[in-house]
Write an enzyme that holds these catalytic residues in place. Structure first.
Site, PDB file in Angstrom:
ATOM      1  N   ASP A 259       0.822  -1.209   0.000  1.00 57.40           N
ATOM      2  CA  ASP A 259       0.000   0.000   0.000  1.00 57.40           C
ATOM      3  C   ASP A 259       0.864   1.270   0.000  1.00 57.40           C
ATOM      4  O   ASP A 259       2.074   1.210   0.239  1.00 57.40           O
ATOM      5  CB  ASP A 259      -0.897  -0.014   1.240  1.00 57.40           C
ATOM      6  CG  ASP A 259      -2.172   0.806   1.062  1.00 57.40           C
ATOM      7  OD1 ASP A 259      -2.280   1.546   0.063  1.00 57.40           O
ATOM      8  OD2 ASP A 259      -3.064   0.692   1.926  1.00 57.40           O
TER       9      ASP A 259
ATOM     10  N   GLU B 115      -5.319  -1.573  -6.991  1.00 56.80           N
ATOM     11  CA  GLU B 115      -6.390  -0.662  -6.600  1.00 56.80           C
ATOM     12  C   GLU B 115      -6.615   0.314  -7.747  1.00 56.80           C
ATOM     13  O   GLU B 115      -7.316  -0.013  -8.687  1.00 56.80           O
ATOM     14  CB  GLU B 115      -6.056   0.060  -5.293  1.00 56.80           C
ATOM     15  CG  GLU B 115      -7.255   0.829  -4.751  1.00 56.80           C
ATOM     16  CD  GLU B 115      -6.965   1.552  -3.459  1.00 56.80           C
ATOM     17  OE1 GLU B 115      -7.927   1.868  -2.752  1.00 56.80           O
ATOM     18  OE2 GLU B 115      -5.793   1.819  -3.150  1.00 56.80           O
TER      19      GLU B 115
ATOM     20  N   GLU C 272     -13.561   2.228   1.079  1.00 55.16           N
ATOM     21  CA  GLU C 272     -13.017   2.918   2.251  1.00 55.16           C
ATOM     22  C   GLU C 272     -13.325   4.411   2.228  1.00 55.16           C
ATOM     23  O   GLU C 272     -13.326   5.067   3.275  1.00 55.16           O
ATOM     24  CB  GLU C 272     -11.512   2.692   2.342  1.00 55.16           C
ATOM     25  CG  GLU C 272     -10.736   3.257   1.159  1.00 55.16           C
ATOM     26  CD  GLU C 272      -9.265   2.864   1.167  1.00 55.16           C
ATOM     27  OE1 GLU C 272      -8.803   2.330   2.188  1.00 55.16           O
ATOM     28  OE2 GLU C 272      -8.594   3.112   0.153  1.00 55.16           O
TER      29      GLU C 272
END
Length: 296
Positions: free
Chosen positions: A45, A94, A100
């Site tokens: 991430d 992603e 989120e």
């Protein structure tokens, strides 16, 4: 190690979430260490940009993880560019505003429902996307609030179920609290029944960018269909003419009669169809439907 061993006893592999900088500083040793431990891969991430340094990192991370037979899910990253063809251990990216966003964005700041029926026509052309769907707390239009500790989705429960078919994701998520999935066992079992690998055929049955989409995916003789609408309620007629000969068992999750006010309201139906069958389905405002079709 104890967690990895316990997971193995349950036939569950462990994937580690990794911040880009900690991962990049000592990549070879990090990957080897956790590979030796039995970890299956990484969700990396916070890359957050697409300059040459980050592009080089993505290639290097893919290569090193492949060397140690570990999968990679690039989160917080730019959209895919075909790297998974060179390194098939790269399962997902992603490059999308995932669920989120609902933790900190109000309905006025971000219209997730309209976004959901837009990205399949644009972002998904580039490749799969790690969307992190699966909210079991659902809010009708005007009811959504940004709550970081107990987040909710915009739109109905069935809109969320449909995302597991509509949104292409070889590595899917259950994004909500584990205790909620235990409480909502019927929906959880349905989500688990939808495959994320071995898809042999994909068809868009109906749709218009920014308004609605109905997508069908096939593995073997079984079909999986997801439908989503924007904030406009719609009645559609589903034509099963794409089926081969024979009789099929259908499990359908559709918006309940009060889903436009109480978004968690849904109805489950079971029935049989053939290629000559037609089925009217109502999608509530911000709603959707999802179904599995299995040959008898």
């Amino acid at each position: 190690q104890e967690l990895v061993d316990y997971g193995k006893s349950k036939n569950v592999g462990i994937i580690l979430w990794a911040g880009y900088w900690a991962f990049a500083r000592d990549m070879e040793n990090v990957v080897k260490h956790y590979s030796d431990m039995g970890v299956k891969g990484f969700k990396v991430d916070f890359l957050d940009r697409d300059d040459q340094e980050m592009v080089n990192f993505v290639y290097k991370a893919s290569e090193v993880c492949a060397k140690y037979k570990m999968l990679v899910d690039f989160h917080g990253v730019f959209k895919p560019t075909g790297l998974q063809r060179t390194y098939p251990n790269v399962l997902n990216y992603e490059g999308v505003n995932g669920l989120e966003q609902m933790k900190w964005s109000s309905e006025k700041e971000f219209d997730m429902v309209t976004y959901d029926v837009t990205i399949p026509f644009i972002r998904m052309i580039a490749g799969p996307m790690d969307y992190t769907q699966g909210a079991m707390r659902n809010a009708a239009r005007g009811n959504h609030r940004s709550v970081n500790s107990e987040p909710m989705s915009q739109g109905t429960r069935c809109h969320q179920l449909a995302a597991y078919v509509v949104h292409d994701s070889p590595l899917t998520m259950l994004a909500d609290n584990p205790t909620i999935y235990k409480r909502e066992q019927e929906c959880t079992d349905f989500i688990v029944s939808i495959p994320n690998k071995g898809i042999e055929e994909t068809r868009v049955l109906q749709g218009k960018i920014g308004e609605s989409i109905i997508m069908a995916r096939r593995t073997g003789t079984s079909w999986y269909i997801g439908g989503m609408t924007d904030w406009t309620a719609r009645e559609i007629t589903l034509d099963f003419g794409f089926l081969d000969y024979g009789t099929y068992e259908v499990i359908l999750f559709k918006d309940g009669i009060n889903a436009d006010k109480q978004a968690e309201d849904y109805k489950k139906e079971q029935f049989t169809v053939t290629s000559a069958s037609r089925k009217k389905i109502c999608m509530a405002s911000g709603g959707g439907f999802a179904m599995t079709i299995t040959k008898k």
